[in-house]
Design an enzyme around this catalytic site. Structure first.
Site, PDB file in Angstrom:
ATOM      1  CB  SER A   1      51.705  31.720 115.891  1.00  0.00           C
ATOM      2  OG  SER A   1      52.321  30.554 116.400  1.00  0.00           O
TER       3      SER A   1
ATOM      4  CE1 TYR B   1      56.006  28.543 121.631  1.00  0.00           C
ATOM      5  CE2 TYR B   1      54.926  26.627 122.586  1.00  0.00           C
ATOM      6  CZ  TYR B   1      54.890  27.944 122.173  1.00  0.00           C
ATOM      7  OH  TYR B   1      53.732  28.656 122.291  1.00  0.00           O
TER       8      TYR B   1
ATOM      9  CD  GLN C   1      47.024  24.870 113.255  1.00  0.00           C
ATOM     10  OE1 GLN C   1      46.217  25.155 112.370  1.00  0.00           O
ATOM     11  NE2 GLN C   1      48.003  24.009 113.058  1.00  0.00           N
TER      12      GLN C   1
ATOM     13  CG  ASP D   1      49.980  30.072 118.462  1.00  0.00           C
ATOM     14  OD1 ASP D   1      50.455  30.835 119.339  1.00  0.00           O
ATOM     15  OD2 ASP D   1      50.640  29.180 117.906  1.00  0.00           O
TER      16      ASP D   1
ATOM     17  NE  ARG E   1      53.468  27.955 118.918  1.00  0.00           N
ATOM     18  CZ  ARG E   1      54.529  28.608 118.496  1.00  0.00           C
ATOM     19  NH1 ARG E   1      55.616  27.951 118.162  1.00  0.00           N
ATOM     20  NH2 ARG E   1      54.507  29.922 118.380  1.00  0.00           N
TER      21      ARG E   1
END
Length: 390
Positions: free
Chosen positions: A141, A237, A135, A138, A130
């Site tokens: 997410s 996380y 991003q 991901d 992450r």
């Protein structure tokens, strides 16, 4: 040319697909040849004709004409671990081919050995670091966002009262009170969705730093217990909390649960069982008719008594074991998942040097993105070229 294969999913109940017509066009523009097995996108609302119009080569899943596996440089899947177990066609992949998807990597040594025996390189999307550069890739997410949204809709539909405040000729109805456990991606989306529906929302998280995010979305943050050692986060996380901290948190939550109409449980730690935040004694304090949606049920559950894929009643409370919510929003879940994979593959592709030459897939093992999610590898430790001209 880098040849990309998108097979039909074989995991029971999986409705998503790893590429959409949009991402087929995107990858074709990067110099890839994309083959899609017929019917791969049917469950998520993408028919074969749409893939064909986008420039994909439509291939048969099995039988005559199913030799596309032996020509593939990259295989993109959703449930890639199930693909390894359920599609013997993987044995036809050339040595060094790359598998991208969800691989259940934590503690899965048997799968890793199987991939190594097949001489395949596999990137597990669950291990993607992450960091800001990753991003757009991901997957966890993007899918957690959907799960948080759908969890609130499930809870609202099951609830025995209105969610918003209503002023009627028969009197005023007070808004429902929602309690969200965990302020990660799913929790924050659940907060935003519950607020849109008109609920008063309280959020509990082990990380004090989550307070600002919660309050920016209109939620009310429940401060974590005051202990010497509070869990923080690593790599984006939440860290595993100590048992003493969790026990104190459960005592704190008992009072909140007694006031809640709906509870959304989202607390998970990668590679570990989900923390048990609600036990049977705490459920007995909840109002009969209230609802708990447990998004962590596949990892053991945040709530005692929740069961994957089903709804059970316990002390008058509905416990909804929501273990596959993105599959219930298959069209948009696939669109986001496919964009994540396309972003990762584009990161690995070297554009063609000449207009008439193909793209090259290069795996740089020193790259934090590749190194972070590399699950199995076949080849030299130096950057490896796969497909196209070297």
């Amino acid at each position: 040319m880098v040849r990309v294969l998108v097979p039909r999913e074989c995991f029971p109940g999986e409705t998503r697909v790893a590429a959409t017509p949009e991402t087929v066009r995107r990858l074709a523009a990067k110099g890839c040849v994309v083959s899609v097995e017929r019917g791969a996108g049917q469950a998520s609302g993408y028919d074969d004709a749409a893939y064909g119009d986008a420039g994909a080569e439509l291939v048969e899943a099995k039988g005559a004409g199913a030799d596309h596996w032996s020509r593939a440089d990259v295989v993109m899947a959703v449930q890639a671990a199930a693909l390894v177990r359920g599609r013997p066609e993987l044995n036809s992949l050339p040595a060094g081919a790359v598998l991208l998807g969800l691989l259940e990597p934590h503690g899965n040594d048997d799968l890793k050995r199987q991939l190594e025996s097949l001489q395949l390189t596999a990137l597990a999307l669950e291990l993607l670091p992450r960091i800001s550069r990753a991003q757009a890739m991901d997957v966890l997410s993007s899918q957690a966002n959907i799960a948080g949204y759908k969890a609130v809709l499930l809870a609202s539909a099951a609830l025995d009262r209105y969610v918003p405040m209503l002023m009627t000729a028969a009197g005023t109805i007070q808004p429902a009170r929602a309690l969200i456990l965990g302020a990660g991606v799913a929790g924050l989306q659940a907060l935003a969705t519950a607020r849109r529906l008109g609920a008063v929302v309280y959020v509990s998280d082990v990380r004090p730093a989550a307070k600002e995010q919660v309050e920016s979305l209109g939620g009310r943050f429940i401060e974590p217990p005051e202990l010497d050692q509070k869990p923080g986060e690593t790599g984006g996380y939440a860290q595993q909390a100590t048992e003493a901290f969790l026990a104190e948190q459960r005592r704190q939550l008992t009072e909140q649960l007694a006031l809640a109409d709906m509870v959304i449980c989202t607390a998970q730690v990668p590679g570990r069982p989900a923390p048990r935040l609600i036990d049977d004694a705490m459920l007995q304090h909840m109002r009969p008719g209230s609802v708990v949606v447990d998004l962590a049920v596949a990892q053991g559950g945040n709530c005692e008594g929740s069961e994957p894929g089903t709804t059970v009643w316990r002390h008058g409370v509905q416990l909804i074991g929501a273990d596959a919510l993105p599959c219930t929003v298959a069209n948009h879940a696939s669109a986001l998942y496919a964009r994540n994979l396309a972003a990762l593959l584009e990161h690995l592709i070297t554009a063609p040097a000449e207009p008439d030459t193909g793209a090259v897939l290069r795996l740089d093992l020193e790259d934090p993105i590749v190194a972070g999610c590399l699950f199995s590898h076949h080849g030299s430790p130096a950057p490896v070229a796969v497909g196209g001209a070297a």
